[in-house]
Design a protein around this motif. Structure first.
Motif, PDB file in Angstrom:
ATOM      1  N   PHE A 146       0.829  -1.210   0.000  1.00  0.00           N
ATOM      2  CA  PHE A 146       0.000   0.000   0.000  1.00  0.00           C
ATOM      3  C   PHE A 146       0.866   1.263   0.000  1.00  0.00           C
ATOM      4  O   PHE A 146       0.488   2.280  -0.580  1.00  0.00           O
ATOM      5  CB  PHE A 146      -0.941  -0.030   1.199  1.00  0.00           C
ATOM      6  CG  PHE A 146      -1.845  -1.226   1.203  1.00  0.00           C
ATOM      7  CD1 PHE A 146      -2.831  -1.366   0.243  1.00  0.00           C
ATOM      8  CD2 PHE A 146      -1.702  -2.229   2.147  1.00  0.00           C
ATOM      9  CE1 PHE A 146      -3.670  -2.477   0.226  1.00  0.00           C
ATOM     10  CE2 PHE A 146      -2.518  -3.340   2.144  1.00  0.00           C
ATOM     11  CZ  PHE A 146      -3.510  -3.466   1.178  1.00  0.00           C
ATOM     12  N   LEU A 149       1.667   1.810  -3.546  1.00  0.00           N
ATOM     13  CA  LEU A 149       0.563   2.449  -4.261  1.00  0.00           C
ATOM     14  C   LEU A 149       0.583   3.962  -4.078  1.00  0.00           C
ATOM     15  O   LEU A 149       0.385   4.726  -5.032  1.00  0.00           O
ATOM     16  CB  LEU A 149      -0.778   1.901  -3.766  1.00  0.00           C
ATOM     17  CG  LEU A 149      -1.236   0.529  -4.248  1.00  0.00           C
ATOM     18  CD1 LEU A 149      -2.627   0.234  -3.716  1.00  0.00           C
ATOM     19  CD2 LEU A 149      -1.227   0.451  -5.762  1.00  0.00           C
ATOM     20  N   LEU A 313      -6.363   8.663  -6.896  1.00  0.00           N
ATOM     21  CA  LEU A 313      -7.068   7.440  -6.509  1.00  0.00           C
ATOM     22  C   LEU A 313      -6.112   6.399  -5.945  1.00  0.00           C
ATOM     23  O   LEU A 313      -6.449   5.686  -4.991  1.00  0.00           O
ATOM     24  CB  LEU A 313      -7.811   6.865  -7.722  1.00  0.00           C
ATOM     25  CG  LEU A 313      -9.040   7.654  -8.190  1.00  0.00           C
ATOM     26  CD1 LEU A 313      -9.621   7.034  -9.459  1.00  0.00           C
ATOM     27  CD2 LEU A 313     -10.095   7.719  -7.096  1.00  0.00           C
ATOM     28  N   LEU A 314      -4.919   6.316  -6.501  1.00  0.00           N
ATOM     29  CA  LEU A 314      -3.929   5.383  -5.979  1.00  0.00           C
ATOM     30  C   LEU A 314      -3.508   5.778  -4.566  1.00  0.00           C
ATOM     31  O   LEU A 314      -3.331   4.923  -3.693  1.00  0.00           O
ATOM     32  CB  LEU A 314      -2.707   5.327  -6.897  1.00  0.00           C
ATOM     33  CG  LEU A 314      -2.881   4.577  -8.220  1.00  0.00           C
ATOM     34  CD1 LEU A 314      -1.605   4.657  -9.049  1.00  0.00           C
ATOM     35  CD2 LEU A 314      -3.263   3.125  -7.974  1.00  0.00           C
ATOM     36  N   SER A 317      -6.366   4.906  -2.280  1.00  0.00           N
ATOM     37  CA  SER A 317      -6.447   3.450  -2.141  1.00  0.00           C
ATOM     38  C   SER A 317      -5.344   2.935  -1.223  1.00  0.00           C
ATOM     39  O   SER A 317      -5.573   2.041  -0.402  1.00  0.00           O
ATOM     40  CB  SER A 317      -6.343   2.781  -3.515  1.00  0.00           C
ATOM     41  OG  SER A 317      -7.411   3.172  -4.352  1.00  0.00           O
ATOM     42  N   ILE A 320      -6.371   3.696   2.397  1.00  0.00           N
ATOM     43  CA  ILE A 320      -7.397   2.784   2.916  1.00  0.00           C
ATOM     44  C   ILE A 320      -6.809   1.400   3.158  1.00  0.00           C
ATOM     45  O   ILE A 320      -7.039   0.784   4.203  1.00  0.00           O
ATOM     46  CB  ILE A 320      -8.582   2.710   1.937  1.00  0.00           C
ATOM     47  CG1 ILE A 320      -9.267   4.086   1.847  1.00  0.00           C
ATOM     48  CG2 ILE A 320      -9.586   1.645   2.381  1.00  0.00           C
ATOM     49  CD1 ILE A 320     -10.336   4.165   0.782  1.00  0.00           C
ATOM     50  N   GLY A 321      -6.039   0.919   2.206  1.00  0.00           N
ATOM     51  CA  GLY A 321      -5.456  -0.404   2.357  1.00  0.00           C
ATOM     52  C   GLY A 321      -4.486  -0.483   3.511  1.00  0.00           C
ATOM     53  O   GLY A 321      -4.477  -1.464   4.274  1.00  0.00           O
TER      54      GLY A 321
END
Length: 349
Positions: A146, A149, A313-314, A317, A320-321
């Motif tokens: 993550f 990301l 968005l990455l 994400s 959140i991850g």
């Protein structure tokens, strides 16, 4: 706070990870206003030194008054006593954690939009675990994907800026200071965390009721940053600030310094294992969304291109991850310093 207990390597905390993350996200909303207003002051011609230093001058006055009202003269005297007992500690933690951090953020605001700056700032998600390891804490590797990301998202956003006409020089000046700030902020905060919890063999614990109060902790860090700002003023020799810049830095001081920072430190100091601390730091990714909305609504900035939106968005994400990727009660092998603290009787809150 409930006493921390350890059973067969399983760590049980007072505030749950969900509550700590909620505090962190709320803090990120108030933090994001600084990115928007710093960009606004830059566009109106205000010097970045005043955007940075006036915030902490205002915080010094506001927090001093707040601590005085809530804890009286004895509370202020305790803050002064703690500072005098370890001046080198506070000069380093405040000078780096507040001074180097925010000087880099405000300098970068002269060269890049606020939401892009906020996106690049999420590199602290990588910096924080590295800082924690430097303090002897072990960070679980399950968050590496993550983190990757988030870093890819940051790269996409800045690449889109470069493709959109930003010069290489402006790109470097808008990125490098933020990367330095991304390490400086968790470094200063972790010094405070280690002194309060006694989780580092490199930093002697500080036993004082002042460290149980978030506002007093921030006040101590602000006091430690004062020599840094004085030295930076001598180096930059900036022109006098405008009345508009003074007003906007006061707003930043209230939202980011007086509200967000104590809220964030409340969450961070309540987290006493490496993964929870890193998860709280990860909530700062919420600043990206809030800063983008603020620039669009308040400054009339255009919406980002598709490539930059993909990067955003990455980043989200990855946040959140990283936050949900490991439960608060996951088995974590404590470092030697953590284990010693776990076996000792924790101080009452």
């Amino acid at each position: 706070m409930e006493n921390e207990r350890v059973s067969r390597g399983r760590r049980i905390h007072g505030p749950g990870l969900g509550r700590l993350v909620a505090w962190g996200v709320l803090a990120s909303a108030f933090f994001s206003l600084s990115f928007v207003l710093n960009r606004s002051m830059s566009l109106s011609g205000g010097h970045w030194f005043w955007s940075a230093s006036l915030r902490y001058a205002a915080m010094l006055l506001i927090l001093g008054g707040w601590v005085g009202m809530r804890r009286g003269r004895d509370g202020l005297m305790e803050v002064a006593r703690v500072f005098r007992s370890r001046p080198g500690f506070w000069l380093l933690s405040g000078g780096v954690g507040f001074g180097v951090f925010y000087a880099g953020i405000c300098f970068a605001a002269d060269h890049t939009p606020g939401w892009v700056l906020a996106t690049t700032w999420q590199s602290t998600l990588l910096a924080s675990p590295l800082v924690l390891r430097a303090f002897g804490l072990r960070v679980p590797l399950r968050g590496v994907f993550f983190i990757a990301l988030v870093l890819v998202g940051i790269s996409l956003v800045n690449l889109q800026q470069w493709r959109g006409g930003l010069s290489t020089r402006e790109l470097v000046l808008g990125v490098v200071p933020v990367l330095v700030a991304a390490f400086a902020y968790p470094f200063g905060n972790q010094m405070l965390n280690a002194a309060r919890h006694g989780t580092s063999t490199r930093i002697a614990p500080i036993h004082s009721p002042a460290l149980a109060d978030a506002a007093s902790c921030v006040l101590l860090l602000v006091l430690g940053s004062v020599p840094f700002w004085c030295g930076l003023a001598l180096v930059t020799r900036p022109p006098a600030p405008t009345s508009s810049q003074v007003l906007q830095t006061l707003i930043v001081a209230l939202s980011s310094g007086v509200i967000a920072t104590p809220l964030f430190l409340r969450a961070r100091t309540a987290a006493s294992d490496a993964y929870s601390i890193a998860a709280v730091d990860a909530t700062q990714a919420g600043e990206v969304v809030f800063a983008l909305l603020g620039e669009v609504l308040l400054l009339g900035a255009p919406l980002p291109e598709a490539g930059a939106l993909a990067g955003l968005l990455l980043v989200i994400s990855g946040l959140i991850g990283f936050t949900l990727g490991g439960p608060a009660g996951a088995d974590v092998e404590p470092s030697p310093s953590e284990q010693e603290r776990a076996n000792a009787s924790p101080p009452s809150e």
